[in-house]
Structures are given as structure tokens and as C-alpha cells.
Design a protein around this motif. Structure first.
Motif, PDB file in Angstrom:
ATOM      1  N   ASN A  37       0.817  -1.216   0.000  1.00  0.00           N
ATOM      2  CA  ASN A  37       0.000   0.000   0.000  1.00  0.00           C
ATOM      3  C   ASN A  37       0.847   1.260   0.000  1.00  0.00           C
ATOM      4  N   LYS A  38       2.060   1.144   0.511  1.00  0.00           N
ATOM      5  CA  LYS A  38       2.989   2.267   0.613  1.00  0.00           C
ATOM      6  C   LYS A  38       2.360   3.388   1.448  1.00  0.00           C
ATOM      7  N   ASP A  39       2.118   4.538   0.852  1.00  0.00           N
ATOM      8  CA  ASP A  39       1.604   5.674   1.622  1.00  0.00           C
ATOM      9  C   ASP A  39       0.078   5.704   1.699  1.00  0.00           C
ATOM     10  N   ALA A  40      -0.583   4.809   0.992  1.00  0.00           N
ATOM     11  CA  ALA A  40      -2.047   4.814   0.984  1.00  0.00           C
ATOM     12  C   ALA A  40      -2.590   4.332   2.326  1.00  0.00           C
ATOM     13  N   GLN A  41      -3.671   4.950   2.773  1.00  0.00           N
ATOM     14  CA  GLN A  41      -4.295   4.583   4.036  1.00  0.00           C
ATOM     15  C   GLN A  41      -5.365   3.522   3.801  1.00  0.00           C
ATOM     16  N   ASN A  42      -5.359   2.498   4.643  1.00  0.00           N
ATOM     17  CA  ASN A  42      -6.360   1.439   4.561  1.00  0.00           C
ATOM     18  C   ASN A  42      -6.819   1.122   5.981  1.00  0.00           C
ATOM     19  N   PRO A  43      -7.838   1.834   6.467  1.00  0.00           N
ATOM     20  CA  PRO A  43      -8.292   1.651   7.859  1.00  0.00           C
ATOM     21  C   PRO A  43      -8.724   0.222   8.165  1.00  0.00           C
ATOM     22  N   ILE A  44      -9.357  -0.437   7.199  1.00  0.00           N
ATOM     23  CA  ILE A  44      -9.830  -1.805   7.430  1.00  0.00           C
ATOM     24  C   ILE A  44      -8.646  -2.747   7.617  1.00  0.00           C
ATOM     25  N   LEU A  45      -7.612  -2.559   6.808  1.00  0.00           N
ATOM     26  CA  LEU A  45      -6.420  -3.385   6.946  1.00  0.00           C
ATOM     27  C   LEU A  45      -5.767  -3.157   8.308  1.00  0.00           C
ATOM     28  N   LYS A  46      -5.770  -1.916   8.762  1.00  0.00           N
ATOM     29  CA  LYS A  46      -5.195  -1.602  10.076  1.00  0.00           C
ATOM     30  C   LYS A  46      -5.957  -2.321  11.189  1.00  0.00           C
ATOM     31  N   VAL A  47      -7.279  -2.346  11.073  1.00  0.00           N
ATOM     32  CA  VAL A  47      -8.099  -3.045  12.074  1.00  0.00           C
ATOM     33  C   VAL A  47      -7.746  -4.530  12.094  1.00  0.00           C
ATOM     34  N   LYS A  48      -7.577  -5.111  10.924  1.00  0.00           N
ATOM     35  CA  LYS A  48      -7.234  -6.536  10.843  1.00  0.00           C
ATOM     36  C   LYS A  48      -5.885  -6.807  11.517  1.00  0.00           C
ATOM     37  N   LEU A  49      -4.922  -5.937  11.250  1.00  0.00           N
ATOM     38  CA  LEU A  49      -3.606  -6.110  11.867  1.00  0.00           C
ATOM     39  C   LEU A  49      -3.679  -5.918  13.382  1.00  0.00           C
TER      40      LEU A  49
END
Length: 212
Positions: free
Chosen positions: A191-203
Motif C-alpha cells: 500500500n505504501k503511503d495509501a491509508q487502509n483503515p480496514i487493513l489496520k483493524v485486521k492487523l
């Protein structure tokens, strides 16, 4: 090259040339014109076919908006795809049919439509989109082996992060949390600099898990 000493010799040479080569030249011109008009005919036929497919596709979408719950709708989409398989509209129709099938939890039909797109699409982006959606459907079917096989197929760079996240989803669904976290980390890196809130929740949910 022959050197002509008089106009009479030039005329005689031209006559000999046409006698020896005239038939071939005329035939070439006729074939060339025939090819030109034949190509125009093919183009006209292709244009008519495209316009007909466009009209039929638009009509199908209108029917979908009016009666999205109709049990006959998926069959109509399938008929359209079969009748217009050489048209890009068939790819669009298959995507729409797959979406409707998922909404009805008819995952077998959705998988069939998306598999067809993945096989027949020539543009890498369209093919990748179909593959990723197919993997989601296969995950819903709990066919984890098939989903991972689909996700192992090559995709353009722009789809890498989404591909890795879906791999993580499949591993999570199958209970392999360490592999899921590893895939999510790969997705975050892609994703590099792109924000992915759902991915963050999973992590965050897998913070206690050591990546495989």
C-alpha cells in the motif's frame, strides 16, 4: 536498365511491359480495392454488432433496475453473455450478473460468471478485478484451496496490495492466523503511503499473533 533512343522505342517498350504484366497489375488493383471495400464492410458489421450489443445491454440494465429480484434476471444475463461473448459488453454483463448472484447468495453462479471474465478478458486490469472478486466468492464458499489458487495468479502492480489482503482474509477464514498476519503485512507494505483503515483493524486484531 534499357536505354531508349527514340519515342517509338519507348512506346514499344511500354506496350511490351503491359502485354507481359498488365493482367497481374489489374488483378492487383482489383484485389486491393476488394480488400479495401471488404475491410470497410467488416468495420460496418462490427459497428452494427457493437451498437446492437450496447442497446441490448442498456435494456438489460433497465430491466435489472425495475425488477432486481426477478428469478429470471440471472438467466437473461447469461443469455446476453452467451450471445455477445465477443463484445466487451459481455464482460460488463458478467460482472453485473455476478454481483446480483452474490446479493442472492448464489455463489456458484457468481463464481461461474467471474471465472468466465477472468478467462476471456484481454485487459490485465479487467482480468485482475475478476480474479480478486472470484477469490472473495470462493472464500465465501469456504473453498480456501481454490481461493488461494486464484490469488496466486499474476496481477498488475496496482492490485498487489488488494491481492495480499485477500490472501490474508482467506488464511484468516481457514484459521491460519500467522499466515494471515504475514499476508496483511505484505498488503500494508504494498500500500505504501495509501491509508487502509480496514487493513489496520485486521492487523490490530492479530497483534498478539506472530507472523508466519
Amino acid at each position: 536498365m534499357e536505354i531508349y533512343n527514340s519515342e517509338e522505342q519507348q512506346v514499344e517498350a511500354i506496350k511490351r511491359f503491359w502485354k507481359e504484366n498488365g493482367t497481374a497489375i489489374i488483378a492487383g488493383v482489383v484485389l486491393g480495392l476488394g480488400g479495401l471495400y471488404g475491410w470497410r464492410y467488416i468495420q460496418d458489421q462490427q459497428l452494427e454488432s457493437t451498437m446492437a450489443a450496447s442497446s441490448a445491454y442498456t435494456e438489460l440494465l433497465e430491466q435489472q433496475q425495475k425488477a432486481s429480484d426477478s428469478p429470471e434476471l440471472l438467466a437473461q444475463f447469461q443469455t446476453f453473455v452467451d450471445d455477445n461473448s465477443d463484445s466487451s459488453y459481455a464482460l460488463l454483463a458478467a460482472f453485473v450478473a455476478a454481483k446480483d448472484a452474490v446479493a442472492k447468495e448464489d455463489y456458484a453462479t457468481a463464481a461461474k460468471q467471474l471465472s468466465w471474465v477472468a478467462t476471456n478478458a484481454t485487459q490485465p486490469e479487467i482480468k485482475a478485478l475478476a480474479q480478486l472478486r472470484l477469490a472473495r466468492v470462493q472464500n465465501e464458499q469456504k473453498d480456501y484451496t481454490a481461493a488461494l489458487a486464484t490469488l496466486a495468479l499474476a496481477v498488475p502492480e496496482a492490485f498487489k496490495a488488494q491481492q495480499q489482503e485477500l490472501i490474508g482474509d482467506v488464511f484468516w477464514s481457514s484459521g491460519e492466523l500467522a499466515k494471515a498476519k504475514s499476508a496483511y503485512l505484505a498488503a500494508a507494505a504494498a500500500n505504501k503511503d495509501a491509508q487502509n483503515p480496514i487493513l489496520k483493524v485486521k492487523l490490530d486484531e492479530l497483534a498478539h499473533v506472530t507472523a508466519a
